[in-house]
Structure formats: structure tokens, C-alpha cells
Design an enzyme around this catalytic site. Structure first.
Site, short mmCIF file in Angstrom:
data_model
loop_
_atom_site.label_atom_id
_atom_site.label_comp_id
_atom_site.label_asym_id
_atom_site.label_seq_id
_atom_site.Cartn_x
_atom_site.Cartn_y
_atom_site.Cartn_z
N CYS A 48 48.00 40.56 41.21
CA CYS A 48 48.43 39.26 40.70
C CYS A 48 49.96 39.28 40.60
CB CYS A 48 47.81 38.98 39.34
SG CYS A 48 48.36 37.42 38.61
N CYS A 51 50.94 39.04 36.64
CA CYS A 51 50.67 40.10 35.65
C CYS A 51 50.42 41.48 36.25
CB CYS A 51 49.49 39.69 34.76
SG CYS A 51 47.88 39.72 35.59
N CYS A 97 42.94 34.45 37.84
CA CYS A 97 43.18 35.79 37.30
C CYS A 97 42.69 35.81 35.86
CB CYS A 97 44.67 36.15 37.36
SG CYS A 97 45.05 37.74 36.59
N CYS A 100 45.70 36.78 33.09
CA CYS A 100 46.80 35.87 32.72
C CYS A 100 46.47 34.39 32.93
CB CYS A 100 48.07 36.23 33.47
SG CYS A 100 48.03 35.94 35.24
N CYS A 120 39.69 32.38 49.36
CA CYS A 120 40.89 31.81 49.99
C CYS A 120 41.99 31.78 48.94
CB CYS A 120 40.55 30.41 50.49
SG CYS A 120 41.87 29.62 51.39
#
Length: 132
Positions: A48, A51, A97, A100, A120
Site C-alpha cells: 500500500c 501505509c 486497504c 489505512c 483491478c
């Protein structure tokens, strides 16, 4: 993963462009074939961008022809959350995510066998940690 890696709202708004903020916080989408990872073939772990948590392995990445990085499955289901998304008159499943809350992209049922899943994901939401 510790909290010092978590980017603030202010950091996301200014780095490197406001596109990260638009996509990750306002649920936008980058233009197809424009992101840095749609045609990336290096081995490693996609994390990510906000984070740093592990999201997708390059081992599950495939060329979907859509212009966005596509994966058959996440590296760890504990790090993502799937949410119903009825925006723009469509029924889709949003990929977020879990650590976060950043919007990452969507999951579709037009991927390769055996499961037919295509995660995607927008390139601006990812940072590739390449294998050495």
C-alpha cells in the site's frame, strides 16, 4: 508494520501529485495505461502506497489488457477489505486497504481460471518492493 510508515492526509494530497489523494481518499480512478505498474514485470511485493502493508505478490499479477495492474488474489486476505460499491449506476466490489482505509480498486469476475477473479488495482495506490 509500524505507524511511522502511515502517510498523513496532508502528505497524500501533495505527494507526488494530488492523484494519490484523488484515488486513495476520494475513490477516483487513474486513466488506463497511465500508471507505473500496469506493464511492470519485475518480481516482488506490492505494498500500500499510504501505509506500506503487503497487498499483492507479483506471482499473482497478470496482463488483463485493461491498462491497470491486475492480480488473481491478494498476498494476504487479512490486509484487504471488500465493500459493496453501487456508484455510477454499477454494482461492483471495492477493494480497500484494511489497515489505512485507502481505496485501491475493484474486483471483477472476468479473471483467469481457476477462480476467475481479477483484482483491478490503481498503480498510484501501490509501491513495488522488488525482490533482490
Amino acid at each position: 508494520m509500524n505507524q511511522k510508515n502511515l502517510k498523513t492526509e496532508k502528505e497524500l494530497k501533495k505527494e507526488p501529485t494530488s492523484e494519490q489523494y484523488k484515488v486513495m481518499r476520494e475513490k477516483g480512478t487513474e486513466a488506463p495505461f497511465s500508471g507505473k505498474y500496469w506493464n511492470e514485470h519485475s518480481k516482488g511485493m506490492y505494498r500500500c502506497a499510504a501505509c506500506g502493508v503487503e497487498l499483492f505478490s507479483s506471482d499473482t499479477k497478470f496482463d488483463s489488457g485493461t491498462g491497470w495492474p491486475s492480480f488473481t488474489e491478494p498476498a494476504n486476505l487479512e490486509n484487504i477489505e471488500l465493500r459493496e460499491d453501487a456508484s455510477y449506476g454499477m454494482k461492483r466490489t471495492e477493494v480497500v486497504c484494511k489497515k489505512c482505509g485507502s481505496h485501491l480498486g475493484h474486483i471483477f469476475d472476468d479473471g483467469p481460471a481457476p477462480d476467475g477473479k481479477r483484482y483491478c488495482i490503481n498503480s498510484v495506490c501501490l509501491e513495488l518492493e522488488k525482490k533482490k
